[in-house]
Structures are given as C-alpha cells and as structure tokens.
Design an enzyme around this catalytic site. Sequence first.
Site, PDB file in Angstrom:
ATOM      1  N   ASN A 210     -12.303 -21.237 -11.129  1.00 50.17           N
ATOM      2  CA  ASN A 210     -11.756 -20.778  -9.935  1.00 50.17           C
ATOM      3  C   ASN A 210     -10.349 -20.943 -10.146  1.00 50.17           C
ATOM      4  O   ASN A 210      -9.599 -21.427 -11.272  1.00 50.17           O
ATOM      5  CB  ASN A 210     -12.281 -21.555  -8.760  1.00 50.17           C
ATOM      6  CG  ASN A 210     -12.213 -23.361  -8.857  1.00 50.17           C
ATOM      7  OD1 ASN A 210     -11.124 -23.578  -9.134  1.00 50.17           O
ATOM      8  ND2 ASN A 210     -13.255 -24.167  -9.027  1.00 50.17           N
ATOM      9  N   ASP A 279     -19.596 -24.943  -8.065  1.00 53.11           N
ATOM     10  CA  ASP A 279     -20.934 -25.599  -7.270  1.00 53.11           C
ATOM     11  C   ASP A 279     -21.771 -24.887  -8.271  1.00 53.11           C
ATOM     12  O   ASP A 279     -23.105 -25.680  -8.077  1.00 53.11           O
ATOM     13  CB  ASP A 279     -20.861 -24.887  -5.770  1.00 53.11           C
ATOM     14  CG  ASP A 279     -19.858 -25.335  -5.235  1.00 53.11           C
ATOM     15  OD1 ASP A 279     -19.845 -26.567  -4.817  1.00 53.11           O
ATOM     16  OD2 ASP A 279     -19.211 -24.346  -4.240  1.00 53.11           O
ATOM     17  N   LYS A 289     -21.122 -15.093 -28.853  1.00 53.64           N
ATOM     18  CA  LYS A 289     -20.327 -14.334 -27.622  1.00 53.64           C
ATOM     19  C   LYS A 289     -21.455 -13.175 -27.372  1.00 53.64           C
ATOM     20  O   LYS A 289     -21.972 -12.399 -28.274  1.00 53.64           O
ATOM     21  CB  LYS A 289     -19.273 -13.672 -28.422  1.00 53.64           C
ATOM     22  CG  LYS A 289     -18.325 -12.656 -27.330  1.00 53.64           C
ATOM     23  CD  LYS A 289     -17.100 -12.391 -28.093  1.00 53.64           C
ATOM     24  CE  LYS A 289     -16.554 -11.623 -27.028  1.00 53.64           C
ATOM     25  NZ  LYS A 289     -15.367 -10.658 -27.614  1.00 53.64           N
ATOM     26  N   PRO A 305     -24.216 -31.102  -9.741  1.00 52.63           N
ATOM     27  CA  PRO A 305     -24.247 -32.011  -8.952  1.00 52.63           C
ATOM     28  C   PRO A 305     -23.050 -32.271  -7.970  1.00 52.63           C
ATOM     29  O   PRO A 305     -22.236 -31.850  -8.458  1.00 52.63           O
ATOM     30  CB  PRO A 305     -24.438 -33.386  -9.427  1.00 52.63           C
ATOM     31  CG  PRO A 305     -23.936 -32.745 -11.108  1.00 52.63           C
ATOM     32  CD  PRO A 305     -24.260 -31.378 -11.054  1.00 52.63           C
ATOM     33  N   ASP A 306     -23.305 -32.808  -6.787  1.00 57.64           N
ATOM     34  CA  ASP A 306     -21.961 -32.723  -5.909  1.00 57.64           C
ATOM     35  C   ASP A 306     -21.547 -34.294  -6.110  1.00 57.64           C
ATOM     36  O   ASP A 306     -22.055 -35.330  -5.748  1.00 57.64           O
ATOM     37  CB  ASP A 306     -22.419 -32.661  -4.473  1.00 57.64           C
ATOM     38  CG  ASP A 306     -21.355 -32.362  -3.529  1.00 57.64           C
ATOM     39  OD1 ASP A 306     -20.293 -33.387  -3.660  1.00 57.64           O
ATOM     40  OD2 ASP A 306     -21.177 -31.590  -2.822  1.00 57.64           O
ATOM     41  N   ILE A 307     -20.219 -34.186  -6.929  1.00 55.55           N
ATOM     42  CA  ILE A 307     -19.569 -35.611  -7.354  1.00 55.55           C
ATOM     43  C   ILE A 307     -19.294 -36.565  -6.085  1.00 55.55           C
ATOM     44  O   ILE A 307     -19.826 -37.820  -5.909  1.00 55.55           O
ATOM     45  CB  ILE A 307     -18.560 -35.293  -8.009  1.00 55.55           C
ATOM     46  CG1 ILE A 307     -19.157 -34.540  -9.377  1.00 55.55           C
ATOM     47  CG2 ILE A 307     -17.990 -36.547  -8.587  1.00 55.55           C
ATOM     48  CD1 ILE A 307     -17.624 -33.883 -10.110  1.00 55.55           C
ATOM     49  N   PHE A 323     -11.920 -33.007   0.323  1.00 54.76           N
ATOM     50  CA  PHE A 323     -11.169 -31.905   0.731  1.00 54.76           C
ATOM     51  C   PHE A 323     -12.277 -31.016   1.272  1.00 54.76           C
ATOM     52  O   PHE A 323     -13.398 -30.800   0.733  1.00 54.76           O
ATOM     53  CB  PHE A 323     -10.469 -31.349  -0.637  1.00 54.76           C
ATOM     54  CG  PHE A 323      -9.072 -31.944  -0.575  1.00 54.76           C
ATOM     55  CD1 PHE A 323      -9.063 -33.595  -0.869  1.00 54.76           C
ATOM     56  CD2 PHE A 323      -7.789 -31.143  -0.151  1.00 54.76           C
ATOM     57  CE1 PHE A 323      -7.806 -33.989  -1.111  1.00 54.76           C
ATOM     58  CE2 PHE A 323      -6.471 -31.972  -0.317  1.00 54.76           C
ATOM     59  CZ  PHE A 323      -6.469 -32.987  -0.686  1.00 54.76           C
ATOM     60  N   LYS A 337     -18.820 -30.849   6.850  1.00 52.37           N
ATOM     61  CA  LYS A 337     -18.811 -31.459   5.425  1.00 52.37           C
ATOM     62  C   LYS A 337     -18.847 -32.843   5.337  1.00 52.37           C
ATOM     63  O   LYS A 337     -19.259 -33.632   4.555  1.00 52.37           O
ATOM     64  CB  LYS A 337     -17.866 -30.787   4.736  1.00 52.37           C
ATOM     65  CG  LYS A 337     -18.359 -29.474   3.780  1.00 52.37           C
ATOM     66  CD  LYS A 337     -17.221 -28.833   2.825  1.00 52.37           C
ATOM     67  CE  LYS A 337     -17.547 -27.498   2.593  1.00 52.37           C
ATOM     68  NZ  LYS A 337     -16.724 -26.795   1.890  1.00 52.37           N
ATOM     69  N   LYS A 341     -21.679 -35.204   4.202  1.00 53.07           N
ATOM     70  CA  LYS A 341     -21.317 -36.182   2.785  1.00 53.07           C
ATOM     71  C   LYS A 341     -21.009 -37.490   3.172  1.00 53.07           C
ATOM     72  O   LYS A 341     -20.924 -38.380   2.134  1.00 53.07           O
ATOM     73  CB  LYS A 341     -20.037 -35.445   1.982  1.00 53.07           C
ATOM     74  CG  LYS A 341     -20.666 -34.093   1.288  1.00 53.07           C
ATOM     75  CD  LYS A 341     -19.538 -33.604   0.447  1.00 53.07           C
ATOM     76  CE  LYS A 341     -19.752 -32.098   0.067  1.00 53.07           C
ATOM     77  NZ  LYS A 341     -19.182 -31.651  -1.224  1.00 53.07           N
TER      78      LYS A 341
HETATM   79  O1  PMT Z   1      -5.367 -27.249  -7.348  1.00 51.88           O
HETATM   80  P1  PMT Z   1      -4.481 -26.411  -6.296  1.00 51.88           P
HETATM   81  O2  PMT Z   1      -4.175 -25.176  -6.721  1.00 51.88           O
HETATM   82  O3  PMT Z   1      -3.289 -27.155  -6.123  1.00 51.88           O
HETATM   83  O4  PMT Z   1      -5.276 -26.230  -4.982  1.00 51.88           O
HETATM   84  C1  PMT Z   1      -5.546 -27.308  -4.280  1.00 51.88           C
HETATM   85  C2  PMT Z   1      -7.036 -26.975  -3.842  1.00 51.88           C
HETATM   86  C3  PMT Z   1      -7.144 -25.805  -2.706  1.00 51.88           C
HETATM   87  C4  PMT Z   1      -7.929 -26.737  -4.773  1.00 51.88           C
HETATM   88  C5  PMT Z   1      -7.461 -28.444  -2.817  1.00 51.88           C
HETATM   89  O5  PMT Z   1      -6.504 -28.472  -2.055  1.00 51.88           O
HETATM   90  C6  PMT Z   1      -8.845 -28.405  -2.237  1.00 51.88           C
HETATM   91  O6  PMT Z   1      -9.114 -27.847  -1.293  1.00 51.88           O
HETATM   92  N1  PMT Z   1      -9.596 -28.936  -3.265  1.00 51.88           N
HETATM   93  C7  PMT Z   1     -11.179 -29.020  -2.918  1.00 51.88           C
HETATM   94  C8  PMT Z   1     -11.891 -27.699  -3.131  1.00 51.88           C
HETATM   95  C9  PMT Z   1     -13.136 -27.317  -3.112  1.00 51.88           C
HETATM   96  O7  PMT Z   1     -13.995 -27.418  -3.993  1.00 51.88           O
HETATM   97  O8  PMT Z   1     -13.780 -27.652  -1.999  1.00 51.88           O
HETATM   98  P2  PMT Z   1     -15.401 -27.612  -1.213  1.00 51.88           P
HETATM   99  O9  PMT Z   1     -15.047 -27.379   0.243  1.00 51.88           O
HETATM  100  O10 PMT Z   1     -15.862 -26.643  -2.145  1.00 51.88           O
HETATM  101  O11 PMT Z   1     -15.744 -28.974  -1.711  1.00 51.88           O
HETATM  102  C10 PMT Z   1     -15.740 -30.102  -0.920  1.00 51.88           C
HETATM  103  C11 PMT Z   1     -15.515 -31.364  -1.452  1.00 51.88           C
HETATM  104  O12 PMT Z   1     -16.437 -31.964  -2.333  1.00 51.88           O
HETATM  105  C12 PMT Z   1     -14.337 -31.391  -2.516  1.00 51.88           C
HETATM  106  O13 PMT Z   1     -13.569 -32.618  -2.082  1.00 51.88           O
HETATM  107  C13 PMT Z   1     -14.752 -30.993  -3.881  1.00 51.88           C
HETATM  108  O14 PMT Z   1     -13.810 -31.794  -4.613  1.00 51.88           O
HETATM  109  C14 PMT Z   1     -16.135 -32.025  -3.801  1.00 51.88           C
HETATM  110  N2  PMT Z   1     -17.238 -31.279  -4.695  1.00 51.88           N
HETATM  111  C15 PMT Z   1     -17.366 -30.204  -4.472  1.00 51.88           C
HETATM  112  C16 PMT Z   1     -18.447 -29.698  -5.165  1.00 51.88           C
HETATM  113  C17 PMT Z   1     -19.308 -30.328  -6.228  1.00 51.88           C
HETATM  114  N3  PMT Z   1     -19.960 -30.139  -7.078  1.00 51.88           N
HETATM  115  N4  PMT Z   1     -18.800 -31.781  -6.270  1.00 51.88           N
HETATM  116  C18 PMT Z   1     -17.582 -32.315  -5.505  1.00 51.88           C
HETATM  117  O15 PMT Z   1     -17.175 -33.339  -5.730  1.00 51.88           O
END
Ligand code: PMT
Length: 404
Positions: A210, A279, A289, A305-307, A323, A337, A341
Amino acid sequence: MQPLRGRHVLLGISAGIAAYKAAELARLLVREGAEVQAVMTRSAAEFIAPMTLQALTGRPVRDSLFDPQHEAAMGHIELARWADVVVIAPATADVIAQLAAGSAPDLLSTLCLATEAPVLVAPAMNQAMWRHPATQANIGVLAGRGVDILGPGDGEQACGDTGPGRMLEPTVILAAIEQRFVQGRLIGKRVVVTAGPTREAIDPVRFVANRSSGKMGFALASVLAAEGAEVVLVAGPVALSTPRGVKRIDVENALQMHRAVFDALAGCDLFVACAAVADFRPVDVAERKIKKTDEVVTLQLKRNPDILADVAARPDRPFCVGFAAETHDLEDYAESKRRAKGLDMIAANLVGASQGFETDDNALLVIWEGGKVALPTQNKSQLAVELVKLIADRFDAQTATQDS
Ligand code: PMT
C-alpha cells in the site's frame, strides 16, 4: 530536542585502541551544544594526540593531577564539581579496576571519586580481558553503585579476536548520555511502534503493498523518544532515516512484523500501531517470476494475523493505541474498530488520493472510552507531538485508576 545544550561533559579517555573513537564522540557532543572537557590518562596519549581533542572541544586536555598551571585555573575538585556528567570512553580494564577499587592514582580516577555527577563507562578491551572474572566482578561493583555500563559491543577486535569488548559506536554513547538529560513524560516507559507498509510477495519480483510512507509512524517514534521513552520501531520497507534514540527493526511482510512486535513486547508499557499492515497475503508465492503468458491471472489471498488485535488480547497487554484509515464514515468505523480490537485509544484519519498516506500533513480524530478530540490538519511531526500528549494523558489517567 537538544538535551545536552549547555551541559558540562567530562570526557575521560583511557589507553585503548578505541581512543580514536573518542574524537568522534567529542565532536558529536560539541555539535549537540555540550561543553566538553577531555581528561586523558597518560598512556591514552599513545593512542590519540591531545591536540586533536583540544581542537574539537576548544579546551586544553587535562591529564595531570599535579599541573600548577591548570590547578591555578580550575583545580581538580572544581573540575569534578563542574561536570554534569562523566563519560569514560574508552574505559580499559585497568581504569574499570581503579574505579571499582576506589583508588585514585591519576587525574581521571581522582575526578571519578570526587564527582557527584553520574558516571557512564564504555568498556573497550580484548574479549578475554572482558570475560575475566576480575573484570566481571569490577563491572558488577560499578553497576551496583549506579555507574551506567554502556556495552561493550560484540565483534571483530583490533587484536584479531572476535567476541565482546568492542567500544560502542559514538552515536550510541551519545544517545545514552542524552538520555540522562531528557526531561519528558515517558521516562522509564517502553514503547513499541509499528510504521510503514508491509509487502506481501507474489513472486520474487512482485508484491502486494500500500502507499504508506512511514512518515506518521516515524514522527511518533521520534516524539515518544523525545519524551524519554525507550522506543522500539518496527518498520516496514520505507525510505526514512531512524529517529534519534530509537531502536529500529526492519521487516518486509506482515508475518515478520507480527514476530518482531511480539519479540519486542516484554516489559512494554505502550503499543502504538501506525503501520498499514496488509490485511491479506498471496496463498502461494511463486518461486520464479510469473510469466506473462495468460491474459488473466487469479491471485488467491488469505488473511494476515491482526497484530494490534493480538497484542490487545494478551493478558499482560500494554496500553494499546491503534490507527484507523478510512475513506468515509470516519468516526463510526474508527469507534467500531476500537471496540472490536479492545483498544485504549484509536487515531482515525481519512485516506484517499491526496490525504493520509504519503503526504507531509495529516489530521486525526482521536477517540477513547468516553472522550474524543479532533486534531486539525498540520505537519505530521507537529501532529505527533499533539497525539503523544493525548496518549500520555490517557496512559497516566489509566495508571492512576489502576493504582487507586
Ligand atoms: O505512513 P504514512 O504515509 O505517513 O501514512 C500514515 C497512515 C495513513 C498509514 C497512518 O496514519 C494510518 O492510518 N495507519 C494505519 C493504517 C491501517 O492499516 O489502518 P486499518 O484501519 O486498516 O487498521 C487498523 C489498525 O490495525 C491499525 O492500527 C493497523 O496498524 C492495525 N493492523 C491492521 C491489520 C493487521 N493485520 N494488523 C494490524 O496491526
């Protein structure tokens, strides 16, 4: 943050091959605004010229207890009082033994006895000398008295041996000295931060990822360290330099990030998940390749897995800040969320073509149980300062409730 500005650093240099690194340490200390007085043992001059240290610090090097000229200006007791911190780098086995025994045969050892300032010691010696029970006992005595033992590092040695005994790099010693003077709200707290994207391999040259640049997460790690926290930053692939005083662990994909976070969790007080973790990952990773023979290729993906959720589900969980990156209905999605979580706080941002990801500016809606604050659009560094304030407030409030 310049915690060393105006501080008086007494830099002790003893007779080891690593003495040449003391010149770089002196330069870094001066660059950070410290006033540096180098004190060398007599034999240290065999390894580095006093003139080099004088040129870097702007002060004549002191090396003698019985120097009428220097004693008339700033006597050794005054010098011991002048110091805000004493750093001995390199510290040989002999100097360490003198400090442990409390003997004072020369100026440096006398100053260490006479000073009330904190003393930091960066050992540097042959690996067998370091392992010797006498040295280990002396180190134990010093550590027991509150002396900070920095290192030593492990690796190839000037004498041809390999093992523990290398003096730590000047930048690492500088960070440890700075840590002594940092005044912040998170001193003594351990924080793990994730930042950047993850890359999920399709074949040896292609991946699913991403647009996260890591800017937001790195800014947070920097502010958390400036507040005195011990920060471990688990970073996906990004082109950013490591913030000062932060320990960085680089990873590529979500499974590696998961492992690195769990490896760093022991004793962790706060977890801040800013990474945009993929995800899903491809079910199969092609060893070679993939060729462009077919018009349509189907990629099968499976959930990573969701860390964050896994950390928050631990019985000994740290304070968890997540976030939420959303394109619409920001508050509703973020709050669900947070609840799903089990988070203590969530920072939600709108993401899209020109916001959230990659940009220098961002805006956040921060939500916790019973409260929320909108942080308006601003540079990610400034935004990180405001978010860390909120995190520290909520963390303190929660700790106070648990203690009462
Ligand atoms: O890196 P930049 O370019 O500065 O951009 C910043 C940002 C937009 C990436 C940042 O501000 C941000 O929003 N980060 C979280 C992005 C995200 O994956 O959001 P989510 O809504 O999909 O996930 C929710 C939360 O679960 C997040 O805290 C994520 O880190 C966590 N997660 C998600 C999936 C996963 N498999 N494991 C996780 O820990």
